[in-house]
Design a protein around this motif. Structure first.
Motif, mmCIF file in Angstrom:
data_model
loop_
_atom_site.group_PDB
_atom_site.id
_atom_site.type_symbol
_atom_site.label_atom_id
_atom_site.label_comp_id
_atom_site.label_asym_id
_atom_site.label_seq_id
_atom_site.Cartn_x
_atom_site.Cartn_y
_atom_site.Cartn_z
ATOM 1 N N GLY A 146 1.105 -1.240 0.057
ATOM 2 C CA GLY A 146 0.184 0.049 -0.111
ATOM 3 C C GLY A 146 0.810 1.145 0.000
ATOM 4 N N LEU A 188 -4.427 1.017 2.295
ATOM 5 C CA LEU A 188 -4.968 1.024 1.122
ATOM 6 C C LEU A 188 -6.063 2.597 1.030
ATOM 7 C CD1 LEU A 188 -5.386 -2.384 -0.832
ATOM 8 C CD2 LEU A 188 -4.077 -0.615 -1.353
ATOM 9 N N GLY A 189 -5.722 2.970 2.661
ATOM 10 C CA GLY A 189 -7.019 3.319 3.889
ATOM 11 C C GLY A 189 -8.416 2.338 3.126
ATOM 12 N N ALA A 190 -9.384 3.031 4.546
ATOM 13 C CA ALA A 190 -10.499 2.456 4.812
ATOM 14 C C ALA A 190 -11.325 2.919 3.997
ATOM 15 C CB ALA A 190 -10.338 2.085 6.460
ATOM 16 N N GLY A 242 -2.492 5.335 6.866
ATOM 17 C CA GLY A 242 -1.638 6.017 6.373
ATOM 18 C C GLY A 242 -0.622 5.143 7.838
ATOM 19 N N ARG A 292 -8.427 16.210 4.316
ATOM 20 C CA ARG A 292 -8.637 15.295 5.685
ATOM 21 C C ARG A 292 -9.699 15.928 6.386
ATOM 22 N NH1 ARG A 292 -6.236 11.221 8.382
ATOM 23 N NH2 ARG A 292 -4.384 10.498 7.045
#
Ligand code: UDP
Length: 236
Positions: A105, A159-161, A185, A218
């Motif tokens: 990732g 891969l991030g949620a 992250g 963010r």
């Protein structure tokens, strides 16, 4: 306990690490997720994602928001178990043991650099491979083949949620490892690409605010927090 329909395991850091050690002893695949308020808000409106989270072998309470909600629901969790700190405990445990890691990732070069830094800081940790997280669906099979070829025990997926949880779930019967963890992250921070918040912010439990203010992408995500507070209050 359950928060907004998702099971959160009542584990301390010590217990979470002990569970992971037990998973490594078993010849089967285990999924570990790190639900935070934002993920629970996604799960609230997405039954499939909610089911994926509930099918894990362990959901650790990642974040002060989860601990807050547990108190609000009168089932107080004893502490926050940050995914970032959790994987570092697993690296520490893996030192000089036949336990191997694969980093999947983040942007090209980041997982590789993160692996390099972990090997430097945790002498004796074995990282058998890494791959970036920008690939098409057609390439997924090849990625799984590559991972399996290195035979890792622990697969970290950044891969991030909710992408990483969906990926782990989708390939749960294909992956030849003992543990897969969604780590968001983490590689960005470990590689030095993204700085952790200054100590004062961490101490005041405001790391999320610092990250929101320093990364505009963010900032929008912070709007999930008041919605989470409302949803938890409503579910009481
Ligand atoms: N990422 C990826 N592939 C994608 C989307 C995201 O590898 O298709 C990576 C991104 O580069 C970052 C990580 O996923 O390293 C997690 O992103 P984020 O910081 O949003 O994660 P969080 O911890 O907030 O879930």
């Amino acid at each position: 306990m359950e928060i907004l329909g998702v099971r959160i395991d009542e584990v301390t850091m010590e217990k979470a690490v002990e569970n992971a050690k037990n998973f490594l002893e078993e010849e089967k695949f285990h999924m570990i997720f790190t639900p935070n308020p934002e993920m629970l808000m996604v799960a609230k409106n997405d039954a499939e994602f909610s089911n994926i989270l509930n099918s894990s072998d362990m959901n650790i309470p990642d974040g002060n928001g989860i601990v807050w909600a547990s108190k609000r629901l009168k089932k107080p969790l004893s502490e926050r178990v940050a995914g970032f700190d959790f994987i570092h405990k697993i690296f520490e445990f893996g030192k000089n043991k036949p336990i191997s890691f694969y980093f999947l990732g983040s942007k090209p070069g980041v997982a590789e650099k993160a692996a390099e830094n972990i090997e430097k800081n945790f002498n004796g940790v074995t990282i058998v491979g890494s791959h970036d997280g920008y690939f098409s669906m057609e390439e997924e099979k090849e990625i799984i083949r590559k991972i399996n070829k290195t035979n890792p025990d622990v697969l970290l997926v950044a891969l991030g949620a909710p992408k990483q949880e969906r990926f782990i779930y989708k390939y749960r019967e294909k992956l030849n490892c003992k543990i897969a963890i969604g780590v968001g992250g983490c590689f960005d921070v470990i590689s030095g690409n993204v700085k952790r918040a200054p100590k004062l912010f961490i101490k005041l439990k405001l790391e999320w605010l610092y990250r929101g203010l320093t990364d505009l992408k963010r900032l929008k995500r912070l709007t999930a927090i008041p919605k989470f507070v409302r949803a938890v209050n409503k579910s009481r």
